[in-house]
Design a protein around this motif. Structure first.
Motif, PDB file in Angstrom:
ATOM      1  N   ALA A 136      43.128  14.706  69.306  1.00  0.00           N
ATOM      2  CA  ALA A 136      42.701  15.855  70.099  1.00  0.00           C
ATOM      3  C   ALA A 136      43.173  15.757  71.544  1.00  0.00           C
ATOM      4  CB  ALA A 136      41.180  15.980  70.058  1.00  0.00           C
ATOM      5  N   THR A 191      49.439  25.945  71.861  1.00  0.00           N
ATOM      6  CA  THR A 191      48.192  26.667  72.090  1.00  0.00           C
ATOM      7  C   THR A 191      48.176  27.817  71.095  1.00  0.00           C
ATOM      8  OG1 THR A 191      48.301  26.099  74.416  1.00  0.00           O
ATOM      9  CG2 THR A 191      46.824  27.888  73.821  1.00  0.00           C
ATOM     10  N   SER A 213      45.243  29.769  60.122  1.00  0.00           N
ATOM     11  CA  SER A 213      45.248  28.328  60.347  1.00  0.00           C
ATOM     12  C   SER A 213      46.677  27.806  60.300  1.00  0.00           C
ATOM     13  CB  SER A 213      44.380  27.626  59.302  1.00  0.00           C
ATOM     14  OG  SER A 213      44.098  26.318  59.742  1.00  0.00           O
ATOM     15  N   GLN A 243      45.063  23.163  62.335  1.00  0.00           N
ATOM     16  CA  GLN A 243      44.167  23.688  63.362  1.00  0.00           C
ATOM     17  C   GLN A 243      43.957  25.185  63.123  1.00  0.00           C
ATOM     18  OE1 GLN A 243      41.670  23.403  65.424  1.00  0.00           O
ATOM     19  NE2 GLN A 243      42.668  22.148  66.983  1.00  0.00           N
ATOM     20  N   GLN A 255      39.746  32.796  71.125  1.00  0.00           N
ATOM     21  CA  GLN A 255      39.634  31.386  71.466  1.00  0.00           C
ATOM     22  C   GLN A 255      41.024  30.770  71.389  1.00  0.00           C
ATOM     23  OE1 GLN A 255      36.587  29.426  69.194  1.00  0.00           O
ATOM     24  NE2 GLN A 255      37.659  27.478  69.286  1.00  0.00           N
ATOM     25  N   ASN A 281      42.848  27.441  70.597  1.00  0.00           N
ATOM     26  CA  ASN A 281      42.815  26.057  70.120  1.00  0.00           C
ATOM     27  C   ASN A 281      44.168  25.405  70.385  1.00  0.00           C
ATOM     28  OD1 ASN A 281      40.222  26.374  69.249  1.00  0.00           O
ATOM     29  ND2 ASN A 281      40.762  26.719  67.101  1.00  0.00           N
ATOM     30  N   THR A 282      44.176  24.080  70.370  1.00  0.00           N
ATOM     31  CA  THR A 282      45.423  23.380  70.667  1.00  0.00           C
ATOM     32  C   THR A 282      45.703  22.337  69.592  1.00  0.00           C
ATOM     33  OG1 THR A 282      44.160  21.863  72.033  1.00  0.00           O
ATOM     34  CG2 THR A 282      45.306  23.640  73.173  1.00  0.00           C
TER      35      THR A 282
END
Ligand code: CUA
Length: 371
Positions: A116, A161, A198, A208, A214, A216-217
């Motif tokens: 992460a 991202t 995803s 991810q 939102q 997410n990375t």
């Protein structure tokens, strides 16, 4: 169970089992091609063998007891004396699994935190925009945008991202980290949040989710040049299964060449050629309502900018299109797509514009020239 049902179930199980033997299967987590995927693999292998050992011990004991205490021929059919409660055994089979789980948790949690973490050093940053049903890759520092193919240099961490992007037709588009919109704070033109997707390239990284509203990375890296297959792995509507993409890993020199080509304006067709006719169809028809071609201007002298559809500036430099479901080099596929997109990819948001065969021919020629 009827014999036929049994036969069908047996054959189905055999087919699933045999599919594990496919030699050239892409999307193989057991063949990691970069450090992030290797980290996951290195966690998977010991956990797998611990699980195998637990399975063998538990199933072995179960089978042993079932066979040992089975009813033998000539024995009376009475129920043997029933035993209940054994503190030592019960404490044992509570503590042992807890210890195993605690042991497995240590490398698991460490790996989760490791993966992460934002990579440091010479990192390539890419915004990944998940559309219904294709992927857009925006390289903010390099000033380029591609569709369905993420090109990266080997040996360099890539930090993506992930943003979910709507169709471009929603009433209330919301700015996202991937597309922050114009500086005056107004929302970017025609970008709305979509559904959950995803992002997964099994040979290069874990997976991810791409969640509306939102960002997410995910970090990924390839150590060898090659073409790695990716897939949307969250059901996102009719053509979810066709929402594929490819990560193309180049040597540093190969990547520099690719980048230079992508930064250039689109190739202009020879005046009077079929391809030039195609460009006219492109400019005067509905195409420019959604698609961009860098270097072109519309009838009012405005640049042809993207509005929800893939940027086509270097269309022919990519191997695949339409969610990496169709091949750019296949003229028939391209023509069939232009003729009626939804007939090829269920639910496609590109409408059938009723193009004539001549217009399609010309458009195919034009697109083929966009190298
Ligand atoms: Cu996007 Cu499934």
């Amino acid at each position: 169970m009827r014999t036929r049902t049994r036969l069908i179930l047996g054959l189905a199980a055999l087919a699933v089992f045999a599919s594990a033997c496919v030699s050239d299967a892409s999307q193989d987590t057991l063949r990691p091609e970069g450090p992030y995927a290797e980290q996951i693999y290195d966690l998977f292998v010991p956990v797998f063998w611990i699980a195998v050992a637990v399975f063998v011990v538990v199933e072995g004991l179960l089978l042993f007891i079932a066979l040992r205490h089975r009813r033998r021929k000539g024995q009376p059919a009475s129920i043997p004396p029933q035993i209940h409660g054994n503190n030592r055994l019960e404490i044992g089979w509570t503590i042992l699994p807890a210890l195993i789980l605690a042991g497995v948790a240590v490398p698991t949690v460490t790996t989760i935190f490791d993966l992460a973490r934002e990579p440091e050093g010479n990192v390539l940053e890419v915004n990944v925009l998940a559309h219904q049903w294709w992927w857009e890759f925006d390289y903010p520092q390099e000033g380029i945008v591609t569709a369905n193919e993420l090109h990266i240099p080997i040996g360099r961490p890539v930090y993506v991202t992930l943003c979910a992007v709507g169709l471009g037709y929603e009433d209330q588009p919301t700015p996202s980290v991937c597309q922050p919109g114009p500086p005056d704070g107004a929302p970017p033109a025609a970008i709305g949040d979509g559904v959950i997707h995803s992002f997964w390239v099994p040979e290069l990284a874990g997976t991810q989710d791409v969640v509306p509203g939102q960002a997410n990375t995910l970090a990924l890296q390839a150590d060898r040049p090659g073409r790695y297959s990716g897939q949307c792995k969250e059901f996102c509507g009719l053509s979810h299964a066709y929402m594929k993409f490819a990560v193309v890993a180049h040597t540093p020199e190969g990547y520099a060449d690719w980048l230079a080509n992508q930064q250039a304006d689109a190739a202009m067709p020879e005046p009077g050629s079929l391809s030039a006719t195609g460009m006219d169809v492109f400019l005067n028809g509905q195409c420019i309502a959604c698609h961009a071609v860098q270097g072109l201007e519309d009838a009012n002298g405005n640049p042809v900018a993207a509005n929800g559809g893939p940027d086509l500036t270097h269309f022919a430099s990519r191997e695949c299109f339409a969610g990496c479901w169709l091949q750019t080099k296949d003229r028939e596929e391209l023509a069939a797509w232009l003729d009626n997109p939804a007939a090829i990819k269920a639910g496609s948001w590109m409408p059938d514009y009723g193009l004539t065969p001549e217009e399609i021919d010309a458009l195919v020629a034009y697109l083929e020239g966009l190298t």
